[in-house]
Write an enzyme that holds these catalytic residues in place. Structure first.
Site, PDB file in Angstrom:
ATOM      1  N   CYS A  98      -9.579 -10.979  21.527  1.00 13.80           N
ATOM      2  CA  CYS A  98      -9.014 -10.117  20.488  1.00 13.80           C
ATOM      3  C   CYS A  98      -7.807  -9.343  20.991  1.00 13.80           C
ATOM      4  O   CYS A  98      -7.222  -8.562  20.238  1.00 13.80           O
ATOM      5  CB  CYS A  98     -10.070  -9.146  19.956  1.00 13.80           C
ATOM      6  N   ASP A 142     -16.711 -14.097  24.727  1.00 17.34           N
ATOM      7  CA  ASP A 142     -16.044 -13.309  23.690  1.00 17.34           C
ATOM      8  C   ASP A 142     -16.047 -11.851  24.152  1.00 17.34           C
ATOM      9  O   ASP A 142     -16.785 -11.019  23.622  1.00 17.34           O
ATOM     10  CB  ASP A 142     -16.793 -13.477  22.367  1.00 17.34           C
ATOM     11  N   GLU A 177     -25.731 -10.301  26.915  1.00 14.54           N
ATOM     12  CA  GLU A 177     -25.149  -9.198  26.143  1.00 14.54           C
ATOM     13  C   GLU A 177     -25.706  -7.891  26.694  1.00 14.54           C
ATOM     14  O   GLU A 177     -26.910  -7.783  26.945  1.00 14.54           O
ATOM     15  CB  GLU A 177     -25.503  -9.353  24.660  1.00 14.54           C
ATOM     16  N   CYS A 204       0.833  -1.195   0.000  1.00 13.17           N
ATOM     17  CA  CYS A 204       0.000   0.000   0.000  1.00 13.17           C
ATOM     18  C   CYS A 204       0.870   1.249   0.000  1.00 13.17           C
ATOM     19  O   CYS A 204       1.750   1.401   0.854  1.00 13.17           O
ATOM     20  CB  CYS A 204      -0.899   0.012   1.228  1.00 13.17           C
TER      21      CYS A 204
END
Length: 452
Positions: free
Chosen positions: A404, A377, A331, A83
């Site tokens: 993550c 998660d 959630e 890029c």
């Protein structure tokens, strides 16, 4: 200007550095000055000799940040970035475009290993070699990102210009083609013709600050204009307000946000275009398959899906445990819970609730509920000690943690180990090629359980 290697440089100075090991965050570590002050260097690779420009003094003077602006002794892993917008003072979206793709994955594996050993307290011999795996179909690390937020820059008398922000800056770098963006994202016109999209927003152009570009698995890609809230009379934007303590206000969607449809195997998930979904097109399916493989849900079992989003894991768990079982999806985002309820409607033994995870777990512990399986998660900050403590108290036979951030995972694994949950499986997945981000899946089982 150049600066003696023995002195402590200041912002703007350039210094010659021998680069050391990779560190979490997309940079490598070097040291400068007689005291060996740590310098976090971007755009460099381990063992390289570079000239680095100091960009920031951090931690009250405890460390420096810098960009490698000239490479004198390049690593054999160095390549020309695919890029043209990657590099010092350019787009801050990618961290490792200057590294061969295989080298990027080795660096990510090293970072995960270091975090798990240093923060997680794991024995490197027990951990064994860590490998960062590519996702299926990923050949060159490009054209994968299905969700991109493009910044809009407005100059008086000129058409809007779209781009991405410089690293650790609000400055917009004009970009007409993000090389990691999915073709569907580019098809929205958000890079090529942002003026057309901004002009369609029912607010004055100068207030539209960004576009959410989304390429779903099913249907046409969409662009969602975002705008700053109108300033209050007599006050400038950017003071203490919706952005929190002294921060700038956060942009909001202009008008109604469209729904998009994602697909995992033969299951469709409908959610807000601004809702959470994995940005790599192969991630959700691979994660689901691995979660089910490790958990091995059986008919009649009781499962928790924590930080459940729109029910990505809750739906296949409900299918697996059957009507004699039970699934609870937890959630905090009410819009996501509404979507999860729709996805679980065919499974009356599954329920989605809009609550904080810690609150629900405390209630389950107090009621002494029997829980067999857990998948969690959490956000980038991790689950945290209270959640891990409650999970251990519920004594499930297996937990799968989708992480993550390897540092947050490591901290939670250290807590889990103290509570009798050990790491029994680990996969490190390159769900974010060209960036420093990485996804980890970890299987936790009680200490008393036999190795699977």
């Amino acid at each position: 200007m150049s600066h003696p290697d023995t002195a402590v440089p200041v912002v703007g100075d350039e210094v010659r550095l021998r680069v050391g090991a990779v560190a979490h965050g997309g940079h490598c570590i070097a040291r400068v000055g007689e005291q060996g002050l740590v310098v976090f260097v971007r755009h460099a690779l381990p063992e390289e000799l570079v000239t680095a420009r100091i960009t920031e003094v951090g931690g009250g003077g405890r460390f420096l940040r810098a960009d490698a602006v000239e490479v004198h002794e390049p690593s054999p892993d160095r390549v020309t970035p695919p890029c043209p917008f990657a590099g010092p003072d350019r787009c801050g979206g990618c961290d490792w475009q200057h590294a061969d793709l295989a080298a990027q994955r080795r660096l990510k594996a090293q970072v995960v290993t270091e975090q798990l050993v240093r923060l997680g307290g794991l024995d490197p011999d027990d951990l064994g070699p860590v490998v960062c795996e590519p996702l299926p179909g990923d050949q060159d690390g490009l054209r994968w990102r299905t969700r991109v937020e493009v910044a809009i820059s407005h100059r008086p008398g000129q058409a809007p210009v779209s781009g991405l922000r410089q690293h650790r800056s609000h400055r917009v770098v004009p970009v007409d083609d993000c090389r990691i963006a999915h073709p569907g994202v580019l098809a929205t016109g958000g890079f090529a013709d942002p003026a057309a999209l901004v002009a369609g927003a029912p607010v004055p152009d100068h207030r539209v600050t960004s576009l959410d570009l989304v390429a779903p698995a099913v249907g046409e890609p969409v662009a969602v204009p975002l705008a700053l809230p109108a300033p209050r009379h007599g006050r400038r934007q950017g003071g203490r307000g919706r952005g929190g303590r002294g921060g700038a206000p956060r942009p909001r969607p202009v008008g109604a946000v469209p729904q998009v449809t994602e697909r995992v195997h033969d299951q469709d998930f409908t959610l807000s275009a601004r809702g959470f979904w994995q940005v790599h097109p192969g991630a959700a399916t691979l994660f689901t398959d691995q979660v089910l493989d490790w958990l091995g849900p059986r008919p009649g079992e009781r499962a928790l899906d924590l930080y459940a989003g729109v029910g990505l894991f809750a739906v296949p768990l409900a299918q697996a445990v059957g009507e004699r079982g039970a699934v609870l999806a937890v959630e905090s985002d009410r819009e996501a819970v509404a979507a999860a309820e729709e996805h679980l409607r065919a499974y009356p033994w599954a329920e989605a609730v809009a609550e904080q995870t810690a609150t629900v777990l405390d209630g389950l512990v107090e009621q002494r509920e029997d829980i067999d399986l857990v998948v969690l998660d959490p956000p980038r900050t991790g689950a945290g000690a209270p959640v891990m403590t409650a999970l251990a108290a519920l004594a499930p036979r297996a937990v799968v943690y989708v992480a993550c951030d390897p540092a947050a995972l490591a901290r939670d694994l250290a807590t889990a180990a103290e509570l009798g949950l050990r790491l029994a499986g680990l996969r490190v997945l390159d769900a974010f090629p060209m960036t420093h981000h990485v996804e980890c899946l970890a299987l936790l089982v009680p200490d008393s359980a036999q190795d699977r």
